[in-house]
Write a protein that holds these residues in place. Structure first.
Motif, mmCIF file in Angstrom:
data_model
loop_
_atom_site.group_PDB
_atom_site.id
_atom_site.type_symbol
_atom_site.label_atom_id
_atom_site.label_comp_id
_atom_site.label_asym_id
_atom_site.label_seq_id
_atom_site.Cartn_x
_atom_site.Cartn_y
_atom_site.Cartn_z
ATOM 1 N N ASN A 1 0.859 -1.154 -0.079
ATOM 2 C CA ASN A 1 0.100 0.063 0.140
ATOM 3 C C ASN A 1 0.901 1.383 -0.005
ATOM 4 O O ASN A 1 1.198 1.783 1.130
ATOM 5 N N PRO A 2 1.206 1.749 -1.082
ATOM 6 C CA PRO A 2 2.266 2.963 -1.107
ATOM 7 C C PRO A 2 1.641 4.129 -0.452
ATOM 8 O O PRO A 2 0.520 4.502 -0.637
ATOM 9 N N ALA A 3 2.610 4.662 0.437
ATOM 10 C CA ALA A 3 2.310 5.727 1.130
ATOM 11 C C ALA A 3 1.830 7.074 0.510
ATOM 12 O O ALA A 3 2.622 7.350 -0.426
ATOM 13 N N PRO A 4 0.745 7.817 0.721
ATOM 14 C CA PRO A 4 0.385 9.046 0.099
ATOM 15 C C PRO A 4 1.288 10.169 0.688
ATOM 16 O O PRO A 4 1.857 9.975 1.589
ATOM 17 N N VAL A 5 1.496 11.138 -0.148
ATOM 18 C CA VAL A 5 2.121 12.432 0.613
ATOM 19 C C VAL A 5 1.633 12.871 1.807
ATOM 20 O O VAL A 5 0.154 13.235 2.018
ATOM 21 N N PRO A 6 2.363 12.849 2.972
ATOM 22 C CA PRO A 6 1.995 13.236 4.022
ATOM 23 C C PRO A 6 1.480 14.930 4.147
ATOM 24 O O PRO A 6 2.211 15.539 3.369
ATOM 25 N N PRO A 7 0.667 15.153 5.109
ATOM 26 C CA PRO A 7 0.510 16.501 5.193
ATOM 27 C C PRO A 7 1.415 17.510 5.575
ATOM 28 O O PRO A 7 2.488 16.733 6.233
ATOM 29 N N THR A 8 1.670 18.682 5.651
ATOM 30 C CA THR A 8 2.631 19.615 5.802
ATOM 31 C C THR A 8 2.920 19.804 7.132
ATOM 32 O O THR A 8 3.971 20.286 7.645
ATOM 33 N N TRP A 9 2.058 19.546 8.036
ATOM 34 C CA TRP A 9 2.270 19.725 9.544
ATOM 35 C C TRP A 9 2.732 18.293 10.322
ATOM 36 O O TRP A 9 3.046 18.383 11.372
ATOM 37 N N LEU A 10 3.201 17.414 9.295
ATOM 38 C CA LEU A 10 3.727 16.208 9.930
ATOM 39 C C LEU A 10 5.259 16.032 8.912
ATOM 40 O O LEU A 10 5.258 16.369 7.664
ATOM 41 N N THR A 11 6.192 15.740 9.700
ATOM 42 C CA THR A 11 7.371 15.280 9.128
ATOM 43 C C THR A 11 7.541 13.653 9.046
ATOM 44 O O THR A 11 7.497 13.115 10.025
ATOM 45 N N VAL A 12 7.864 13.001 8.084
ATOM 46 C CA VAL A 12 7.774 11.712 7.933
ATOM 47 C C VAL A 12 8.892 11.288 7.252
ATOM 48 O O VAL A 12 9.417 11.803 6.142
ATOM 49 N N ASP A 13 9.686 10.172 7.942
ATOM 50 C CA ASP A 13 10.837 9.310 7.414
ATOM 51 C C ASP A 13 10.384 7.878 7.294
ATOM 52 O O ASP A 13 10.568 7.183 8.172
ATOM 53 N N LEU A 14 10.080 7.569 5.886
ATOM 54 C CA LEU A 14 9.669 6.384 5.761
ATOM 55 C C LEU A 14 10.513 5.153 5.630
ATOM 56 O O LEU A 14 10.466 3.903 6.083
ATOM 57 N N ASN B 1 3.408 21.070 13.996
ATOM 58 C CA ASN B 1 2.457 21.988 14.506
ATOM 59 C C ASN B 1 1.068 21.383 14.300
ATOM 60 O O ASN B 1 1.005 20.481 13.617
ATOM 61 N N LEU B 2 0.184 22.014 15.000
ATOM 62 C CA LEU B 2 -1.251 21.512 14.895
ATOM 63 C C LEU B 2 -1.845 21.800 13.598
ATOM 64 O O LEU B 2 -1.315 23.019 12.777
ATOM 65 N N PRO B 3 -2.616 21.270 12.911
ATOM 66 C CA PRO B 3 -2.981 21.394 11.405
ATOM 67 C C PRO B 3 -4.026 22.622 11.456
ATOM 68 O O PRO B 3 -4.670 22.863 12.208
ATOM 69 N N ALA B 4 -3.668 23.649 10.481
ATOM 70 C CA ALA B 4 -4.402 24.741 10.098
ATOM 71 C C ALA B 4 -5.695 24.273 9.181
ATOM 72 O O ALA B 4 -5.940 23.154 8.796
ATOM 73 N N ARG B 5 -6.733 25.208 9.208
ATOM 74 C CA ARG B 5 -7.868 24.589 8.384
ATOM 75 C C ARG B 5 -7.635 24.547 7.048
ATOM 76 O O ARG B 5 -8.128 23.449 6.555
ATOM 77 N N GLU B 6 -6.699 25.031 6.400
ATOM 78 C CA GLU B 6 -6.232 24.657 4.826
ATOM 79 C C GLU B 6 -5.786 23.409 4.981
ATOM 80 O O GLU B 6 -5.604 22.792 3.618
ATOM 81 N N ASP B 7 -5.298 22.791 5.958
ATOM 82 C CA ASP B 7 -4.545 21.531 5.841
ATOM 83 C C ASP B 7 -5.338 20.472 6.010
ATOM 84 O O ASP B 7 -5.243 19.166 6.012
#
Length: 207
Positions: free
Chosen positions: A163-176, A185-191
């Motif tokens: 199950n290939p991982a989708p692009v993570p949201p900008t409020w998270l940093t991910v090292d697969l 940071n906490l997600p803003a409404r546009e996130d």
């Protein structure tokens, strides 16, 4: 613990939209919404126009089911969001839902669905700040780190391979590569999901 045990595709059909409850199946032609674009049951194809209350109820149900919560827990989140005054109540409610551990694990792309995230967390495969936790509903804060237990890395990498991982949201940093994620940071409404109409949920609980 109470939990829903019926076919989850019925939930999506009842809300008339994809809730992405079954991982990769939701993106295939086997998706219940794709196969039957009407509500479940005998009267699924003959539904009448909804009242204002029904619209509010359906929006609340859609969000609650998306995050896999029962009514009591979701109502408690709403109470907590209503007590704080720093951000709009609806946005705070969504932030609480998004920063649950099971939702973070799902958003990082480590698992294909929130239901599977909850199951794996219950089984002790994930760490928060280096400590084992088996509680999917804990709320994480900025700078907290989620990682995979060393002995569980092969299991998670096998899931990622299928199950290939989708692009993570900008409020998270991910090292697969190392299976580590942290909250910037906490997600803003546009996130967050633009299709969610959180004012309707606030109105539902304010009546």
């Amino acid at each position: 613990m109470a939990r829903y045990t019926e076919p989850v595709c019925r939930l999506c059909r009842n809300e008339g939209t994809k809730l992405f409850l079954k991982g990769s199946r939701c993106f295939s032609t086997k998706c219940g919404i794709e196969r039957r674009r009407y509500g479940p049951g005998q009267h699924g194809q003959t539904r009448k126009k909804q009242s204002e209350f029904a619209v509010q109820l359906r929006e609340k149900q859609k969000v609650r089911l998306t995050y896999g919560m029962l009514e009591r827990q979701f109502a408690l989140y709403m109470q907590a969001a209503n007590k704080q005054k720093k951000v709009p109540t609806g946005l705070k409610l969504l932030q609480l839902c998004e920063t649950r551990l099971d939702s973070i694990v799902y958003r990082c792309g480590l698992v294909p669905s929130r239901a599977q995230a909850r199951q794996l967390i219950h089984h002790g495969h994930f760490l928060v700040d280096g400590k084992k936790t088996a509680i999917p509903s804990i709320i994480l804060k900025a700078n907290q780190v989620v990682s995979v237990k060393e002995s569980s890395k092969k299991l998670i990498k096998d899931l990622l391979a299928n199950n290939p991982a989708p692009v993570p949201p900008t409020w998270l940093t991910v090292d697969l590569e190392n299976l580590i994620a942290s909250i910037v940071n906490l997600p803003a409404r546009e996130d967050l999901d633009a299709t969610i109409k959180e004012p309707l949920i606030v109105e539902y609980y304010s009546r």
